[in-house]
Write an enzyme that holds these catalytic residues in place. Structure first.
Site, PDB file in Angstrom:
ATOM      1  N   LYS A 197       0.857  -1.183   0.000  1.00 30.81           N
ATOM      2  CA  LYS A 197       0.000   0.000   0.000  1.00 30.81           C
ATOM      3  C   LYS A 197       0.897   1.238   0.000  1.00 30.81           C
ATOM      4  O   LYS A 197       1.694   1.437   0.913  1.00 30.81           O
ATOM      5  CB  LYS A 197      -0.917   0.011   1.222  1.00 30.81           C
ATOM      6  N   LYS A 249      -2.285  -1.555  -3.591  1.00 30.42           N
ATOM      7  CA  LYS A 249      -3.115  -0.359  -3.546  1.00 30.42           C
ATOM      8  C   LYS A 249      -2.206   0.869  -3.608  1.00 30.42           C
ATOM      9  O   LYS A 249      -1.239   0.946  -2.854  1.00 30.42           O
ATOM     10  CB  LYS A 249      -3.930  -0.334  -2.243  1.00 30.42           C
TER      11      LYS A 249
END
Length: 326
Positions: A197, A249
């Site tokens: 992420k 992400k």
């Protein structure tokens, strides 16, 4: 041999032939719908930077989950926005708090027909907006945060979540959560690790969606956009700690990372098409600059092509409807 023996256009001549020879396909079951519920609402509240997305009430969230089931969507990822926040995000642990209640409500509505996922992170619940608790110097205290994540995870599993999504990027979070779940008897609750992420400029609309109190940034714990190899290290560590699935992400600007992870991961790989990606396409379409349906479909297909087994997208239900039509 070359032209005219090879004419790649032969396989593009009709829609049916293109469909027959497509290398990648989207299906409703590939899609996961992120959904927000805000405590105290009597009517859904539109998110201005994400046209078409709302902060739900209990009733509208249950309807959205039921609709997702009807459309064949694979899962729903729940985010809660509490009325009261504090420095340690204690509302996240309340069995009757907004997120834990939402998990129970959605499970009561759809049972096992939809994979119910929930966000294990403190950013929605803290009055400073960070994903963990702060030390005296204002630095996010990794190990103190892990203690709370463990309790959050058990509370969400108690509420009925099928899959937990630890998204805070704390070192060791998967191991601590996995052990807490085992100790609490939740051996079948799966963990979807937000393994890679990145600290991204494209999270802006999400901050509105969860009424973020963040001042500053999260660059001391989310990954640096310049780094590629480090993503593999993060994934490997989460796999060692017991992750059942892993996530990249954002998706759009990190398709190279997604492809790298998909090539090495022995477990399913998710990708999150985040709020800024959604907002940009919606804004361009609203101005007549691009074809909305075509751009949405192509953007999600690109994530699938890069290697995602499933995709979190705010268009999950709408796109699933289109896929069923075709």
């Amino acid at each position: 041999m070359s032209f005219p023996h090879h004419r790649p256009r032969r396989l593009r001549t009709t829609p049916a032939l293109r469909k027959l020879t497509a290398e990648n396909r989207l299906a409703p079951a590939d899609l996961i719908l992120p959904a927000f519920i805000r405590e105290g609402l009597t009517e859904p509240s539109p998110i201005t930077s994400m046209p078409g997305v709302v902060q739900h009430t209990t009733d509208t969230l249950k309807r959205a989950a039921a609709e997702a089931v009807e459309l064949g969507v694979g899962g729903i990822m729940l985010f809660g926005v509490p009325q009261v926040r504090d420095a340690r995000g204690t509302a996240s642990l309340d069995p009757d708090g907004v997120l834990n209640k939402a998990i129970r409500d959605v499970r009561s509505e759809v049972g096992d027909a939809l994979v119910v996922m929930s966000d294990v992170c403190l950013d929605e619940f803290t009055d400073h907006g960070h994903c963990g608790v702060l030390d005296a110097d204002g630095y996010v205290d990794n190990d103190a945060t892990l203690e709370i994540y463990a309790r959050m995870a058990v509370a969400q599993a108690d509420a009925g979540a099928h899959v937990l999504g630890p998204s805070g990027m704390m070192d060791g979070q998967i191991a601590v959560i996995r052990q807490a779940l085992e100790d609490a008897g939740h051996k079948n609750t799966a963990v979807l690790a937000y393994a890679a992420k990145y600290a991204s400029a494209f999270y802006g609309p999400f901050r509105e969606a969860v009424d973020s109190q963040l001042k500053g940034d999260r660059r001391t714990y989310q990954m640096d956009a310049a780094n590629r190899r480090e993503a593999i290290l993060e994934v490997e560590l989460d796999l060692e700690e017991g992750a059942d699935m892993v996530m990249v992400k954002p998706a759009m600007s990190y398709l190279d990372i997604l492809a790298d992870v998909a090539a090495m991961s022995p477990v399913p790989v998710s990708a999150y098409q985040i709020s800024g990606e959604y907002a940009m396409i919606e804004a361009a379409a609203a101005n007549g600059w691009i074809d909305r349906r075509g751009a949405i479909t192509e953007s999600v297909l690109g994530i699938k092509r890069a290697g995602a087994d499933n995709i979190l997208t705010y268009w999950a239900s709408e796109l699933a409807g289109w896929l069923k039509e075709s």
